[in-house]
Write an enzyme that holds these catalytic residues in place. Sequence first.
Site, PDB file in Angstrom:
ATOM      1  N   ALA A 101       0.858  -1.188   0.000  1.00 33.52           N
ATOM      2  CA  ALA A 101       0.000   0.000   0.000  1.00 33.52           C
ATOM      3  C   ALA A 101       0.895   1.239   0.000  1.00 33.52           C
ATOM      4  O   ALA A 101       2.111   1.133   0.183  1.00 33.52           O
ATOM      5  CB  ALA A 101      -0.895   0.007   1.233  1.00 33.52           C
ATOM      6  N   LYS A 102       0.336   2.385  -0.200  1.00 34.49           N
ATOM      7  CA  LYS A 102       1.084   3.643  -0.087  1.00 34.49           C
ATOM      8  C   LYS A 102       0.070   4.758   0.094  1.00 34.49           C
ATOM      9  O   LYS A 102      -1.078   4.627  -0.343  1.00 34.49           O
ATOM     10  CB  LYS A 102       1.884   3.891  -1.374  1.00 34.49           C
ATOM     11  CG  LYS A 102       3.059   4.805  -1.186  1.00 34.49           C
ATOM     12  CD  LYS A 102       4.234   4.059  -0.595  1.00 34.49           C
ATOM     13  CE  LYS A 102       5.450   4.935  -0.417  1.00 34.49           C
ATOM     14  NZ  LYS A 102       6.639   4.122  -0.116  1.00 34.49           N
TER      15      LYS A 102
END
Length: 409
Positions: A101-102
């Site tokens: 994720a980011k």
Amino acid sequence: MQFIEASKFYFDQAAKALSLGSRRERQLLTPMREIKVELTLPLDNGEIATFIGYRVQHDNARGPMKGGIRYNPAVDPDEVTALATLMTWKTAVVDLPYGGAKGGINCDPRQLSQDELQRLTRLWTDAMHDVIGPNLDIPAPDMGTNAQTMAWIVDQYANYKGWQPAVITGKPIELGGSLGREAATGRGCLFALEAVLEDAGRSLEGIRVAVQGFGNVGSWAARLMAERGAKVVAVSDVTGGIANPDGLDVPALIAHVAATKGVVNFPGGANASGEQVLTCDCDVLVPAAMEGVFTKVNAKDVRAKWIVEGANGPTTPEADETFRAAGVTVIPDIFANAGGVTVSYFEWVQNIQAYPWTEEHVNRELRARMRKAYADIKEQARASSARDLREAAFQLAIQRVARATKLRS
Ligand code: NAD
């Protein structure tokens, strides 16, 4: 945005080699969830400012998702998605039980006061508290955020779900952060290099190293490599470069940078340009600053035999071709700089067990993980058509995610 194209290129290449098929490829590339929220911040002067907060959750086939939060004016949906995707492959290469994720906020943190940053971070957490969590998605620091930012997030999250330090990593030690986290990415670079050199019948003793970027990753990598007997012959940062063929005194250089904010004019060496550092006479080059450093134009001038990608995306696919043809071994970013996320994983484990490890234990476990990952990458290279470590690492990662996806469907 060049790294977005480059990572798609590496994915396509690996997916083809693995014969995944277009349906599976599409499934693996499509982000699971993309969140975009309005964050309206009351400024210190009584005005308001509206920012956009992001979280892209790319894939959770192998476990909860993991990735940093970036505060930067350039943060946009395409960048966040590409970085989230890379986290899926990076966690898979080192075999962490995570997906990728980011997130971030499109703000310039230097233009905001500490109070404003705190309020903005708490607003982001209010908007995201239902989609992050120790078993869902575990953020961490990235560009423009730090341990203090993580402290605000864990505190704000506690308002909703109680005290759960495992919701976020990169925290201050007092709030459940891990010993050894600060040095982890540089130390991971050291362990990756050590394993690769061993294969070539070499050791760190006497090896000549040049480093681009002297921030967290570059300065730790330089310091730890020097402690192991390497000779750090050149270093550059945003102010310029410094070189000494007999070896720079790295702790003294770190003190010089702390005092003067740059490596130039260090008394223990001669000033050099950034480009001279990249092309100096050395055995190992550690790019630890930014993406897109090695291109078709300058790759042929590199004299190092090994490149350790501390930074994300420093080598363009064209430069990879040049390095391959010249027999230069590139230790790819998704492996070389995975020490940071690996120790983040250790932090999460310690939080869940409510049992902190010693720094020695953290470093020992990190070394074991990096060495195992290198053995896995080599095995992948042996068993496939991969032409270099990067191709093998992408194949290994994508295959792991594809297998987990298939098993769960
Ligand atoms: P940092 O901000 O601490 O340091 C960056 C360094 O690069 C500084 O010394 C800066 O002066 C230097 N720099 C900037 N422009 C330069 C230029 N044109 N030439 C030479 N040097 C230049 O950042 P960091 O945390 O050390 O991260 C460096 C790279 O490593 C980034 O690509 C980051 O994404 C990657 N990375 C960091 C971590 C981590 O745990 N910090 C983990 C994985 C990957």
